[in-house]
Design an enzyme around this catalytic site. Structure first.
Site, PDB file in Angstrom:
ATOM      1  N   LYS A 137       0.849  -1.198   0.000  1.00 36.59           N
ATOM      2  CA  LYS A 137       0.000   0.000   0.000  1.00 36.59           C
ATOM      3  C   LYS A 137       0.882   1.244   0.000  1.00 36.59           C
ATOM      4  O   LYS A 137       1.915   1.277   0.660  1.00 36.59           O
ATOM      5  CB  LYS A 137      -0.904  -0.023   1.235  1.00 36.59           C
ATOM      6  CG  LYS A 137      -1.967   1.074   1.252  1.00 36.59           C
ATOM      7  CD  LYS A 137      -2.858   0.939   2.482  1.00 36.59           C
ATOM      8  CE  LYS A 137      -3.940   2.004   2.511  1.00 36.59           C
ATOM      9  NZ  LYS A 137      -4.801   1.898   3.720  1.00 36.59           N
ATOM     10  N   SER A 171      -9.763   1.927   2.875  1.00 37.31           N
ATOM     11  CA  SER A 171      -8.854   2.623   1.999  1.00 37.31           C
ATOM     12  C   SER A 171      -7.836   1.742   1.280  1.00 37.31           C
ATOM     13  O   SER A 171      -7.256   2.180   0.281  1.00 37.31           O
ATOM     14  CB  SER A 171      -8.117   3.698   2.798  1.00 37.31           C
ATOM     15  OG  SER A 171      -7.265   3.106   3.752  1.00 37.31           O
ATOM     16  N   SER A 189      -9.983  -0.401   7.100  1.00 35.04           N
ATOM     17  CA  SER A 189      -9.379  -0.223   5.769  1.00 35.04           C
ATOM     18  C   SER A 189      -8.655  -1.426   5.180  1.00 35.04           C
ATOM     19  O   SER A 189      -8.273  -1.402   4.015  1.00 35.04           O
ATOM     20  CB  SER A 189      -8.408   0.963   5.788  1.00 35.04           C
ATOM     21  OG  SER A 189      -9.129   2.174   5.713  1.00 35.04           O
TER      22      SER A 189
END
Lengths: 486, 95
Positions: free
Chosen positions: A80, A155, A179
């Site tokens: 990420k 997210s 997330s």
């Protein structure tokens, strides 16, 4: 031979050891899949092709010798884009950091390197991890591999979509209020949020420091345990890192859930839950019954206060953490400022997107003179009550189960402009984050051809039980084997 | 308790954000909606409840006070938007 993407990480590890497949082949398979699918999915922000190929060649030359191999030897991963990687662009999907080239590795990035994984690239997300749909990426939204009209969740939407699309063998995400778990649920993959303090936050660009945790997103539970083993552990660079013994997570996966006591919060199956999601979760509980576990309805009475508590606390922490982005030392600086204050103001206003500004505004307001007690302190006190709800249930139960999200993925654009509705998608994940306990989302069915996630929540630092329960379910069902048609 | 455009301007100044007129209006409406929702917390009696700042039972983690190498100028300046002689350059602080 079946696609290498269908193999468990452990099996790939053996195949590499037996020279049935090379690291270069795995890395090329990843880049091929990305070339074929990512113009639609848009999971990646930055590819690390040159360096990854170089590393693959080096690792393959080690394969020829007898050198000891790391746990994740040769396995291609995505990271990420809020986890810093030395010499590899780390943008947090923000215009502000669109040129940021980190001078150090996050502890987890260093650990992946030490375990000899190969980093394929950096994954798309909501800007600074604020959002639940990846629509807040300031570059482009990621699309759900199951249906590209739908969001992948967020997210960590890029991290979940990349695994679901078979672009990488596993990925790392971060979870502040859901997330990792919510996008894993929306994309039909396995996402684990460890106990707060189990995995180092050093080098994770801070959103809400008291909640942020890094964890793996994988195709199955064994892979989740395998990756967690490589990234968990005490780190002196993180002041809230826990000094706990790290068990052998794989050996916990013995399939035995006989006598396991499951609590099912009535608040997670009540108002607002999609009937098909509820049905899938109840069907999963039947599977546990058939394996000798028992379940009972329980109550987490302060659930209805969790979202307000979370948005006050997380936004307050974010407003403080994001003060560092001033355009002085890194990031994109605005042109022609009148003075130093104006440089901060213009750089921040041009660099941050709407959701980030909204949360900075909310947090600054909640922390400002005259409102601190009414909002921030009040929320910290309610957080104590929410945590006590979990402590109470865990006196009698080994795990808590329910849906990961009240619905399946929604359509791109459907909830834009309505932040409060968007926040309500996190009703089942946020309380868990506030309590700091571990939870995993595993696929438990489809509703109108979109994946549903079962959330399994455990006691603090009892990832072993969470993983064991998740694995037993997986061993007795086929849901995790379903793949999107790309 | 409802917040006005004036409050939004004040908070934006504190947060070092420059908002357009459109953003100010939008945020006034959205922040009011979120804060109204947050008033829910007032239903709970928390007089005798200790606040939780984070869930780990640890405070004041110290390390040994021993020197160790720092980042070094060249690396530290790598992402500088503007620099001069190994220092970050900004507009004049004192007018």
């Amino acid at each position: 031979m079946a696609s290498t993407f269908d193999l468990r990480l452990q099996d790939l590890h053996s195949k590499l050891n037996n020279k049935e497949v090379s690291v270069a082949e795995l890395v090329e398979a990843s880049y091929k899949k990305i070339a074929d699918t990512d113009s639609n999915i848009k999971a990646f922000l930055t590819l690390n092709e040159e360096q990854a190929r170089k590393e693959a060649a080096e690792l393959d030359s080690q394969l020829a010798g007898g050198a000891e191999r790391g746990l994740l030897f040769g396995l291609p991963a995505g990271i990420k884009d809020n986890i810093v990687t030395e010499n590899l662009l780390t943008t947090c999907a923000s215009q502000f950091l669109s040129n940021y080239n980190p001078i150090y590795d996050a502890t987890v990035s260093r650990k992946l390197k030490a375990a000899q994984s190969v980093t394929i690239g950096k994954l798309n997300m909501d800007e600074f991890a604020m959002g639940g749909s990846n629509e807040n990426s300031s570059f482009y939204p990621t699309r759900n591999p199951w249906n590209t009209d739908y969001v992948p969740g967020g997210s960590s939407g890029g991290s979940a979509a990349a695994v679901a699309a078979g672009q990488v063998y596993f990925s790392l995400g971060s979870d502040t209020g859901g997330s990792i778990r919510q996008p894993a649920s929306y994309c039909g993959v396995v996402g684990l949020k460890p106990t707060y303090g189990l995995v180092s936050r050093f080098g994770l660009v801070a959103f809400a420091s008291s909640l942020d945790q890094i964890g793996p997103i994988t195709k199955n539970v064994e892979d989740s345990a395998y990756v967690l083993q490589a990234i968990a552990g005490y780190d002196e660079m993180d002041s809230t890192s826990a000094k706990v013994d790290i068990p052998d997570y794989l050996s916990a996966l013995n399939g035995d859930v006989k006598g396991l006591r499951i609590g099912v919060p009535k608040e997670y199956l009540g108002q607002g839950i999609d009937p098909q999601v509820k049905e899938s979760v109840l069907a999963a509980l039947k599977v546990y019954e058939s394996l000798g576990a028992t379940w009972e309805e329980v109550s987490l009475p302060h659930t209805e206060y969790a979202i307000a508590t979370y948005y006050l606390l997380a936004s307050s922490e974010a407003s403080s953490n994001l003060a560092r982005f001033d355009g002085v030392r890194y990031g994109v600086r605005a042109d022609n400022p009148d003075n130093l204050i104006d440089l901060y103001r213009k750089s921040r206003s041009q660099g941050f997107g709407p959701e980030v500004k909204r949360r900075i505004m909310l947090g600054t307001y909640a922390l400002s003179s005259g409102y601190y007690d009414a909002y921030y302190l009040k929320a910290q006190k309610v957080r104590t009550l929410i945590k006590q709800d979990f402590d109470e249930v865990f006196k009698k139960f080994d795990v808590i189960m329910g849906p990961t999200a009240p619905t399946t993925a929604f359509k791109i654009g459907e909830q834009v402009g309505d932040p409060l509705t968007m926040y309500l998608n996190d009703i089942c994940t946020i309380p868990v984050s506030l309590a700091g306990v571990p939870a995993i989302s595993v696929p438990c069915g489809l509703a109108d051809n979109m994946p549903v996630g079962l959330q399994i929540i455990g006691k603090a630092f009892d990832e072993a039980t969470v993983l064991r329960a998740a694995h037993a379910f997986e061993q007795n069902t086929e849901h995790h084997k379903l793949r999107p048609q790309l | 308790m409802s917040i006005t455009i004036k409050d939004v301007e004040h908070v934006a100044a504190l947060a070092r954000l420059e908002l357009s007129e459109e953003e100010k209006e939008q945020f006034t409406g959205q922040l009011n909606a979120i804060l109204k929702y947050a008033e829910k917390l007032g239903e709970l009696d928390t007089d005798n409840v200790e606040p939780t700042s984070h869930v780990q039972p640890i405070t004041n983690v110290m390390r040994e006070d021993v020197s160790r190498p720092s980042t070094g100028v060249e690396k530290a300046m790598r992402n500088a938007p503007d620099e001069e002689d190994g220092q970050f350059r900004v507009p004049a602080v004192l007018e």
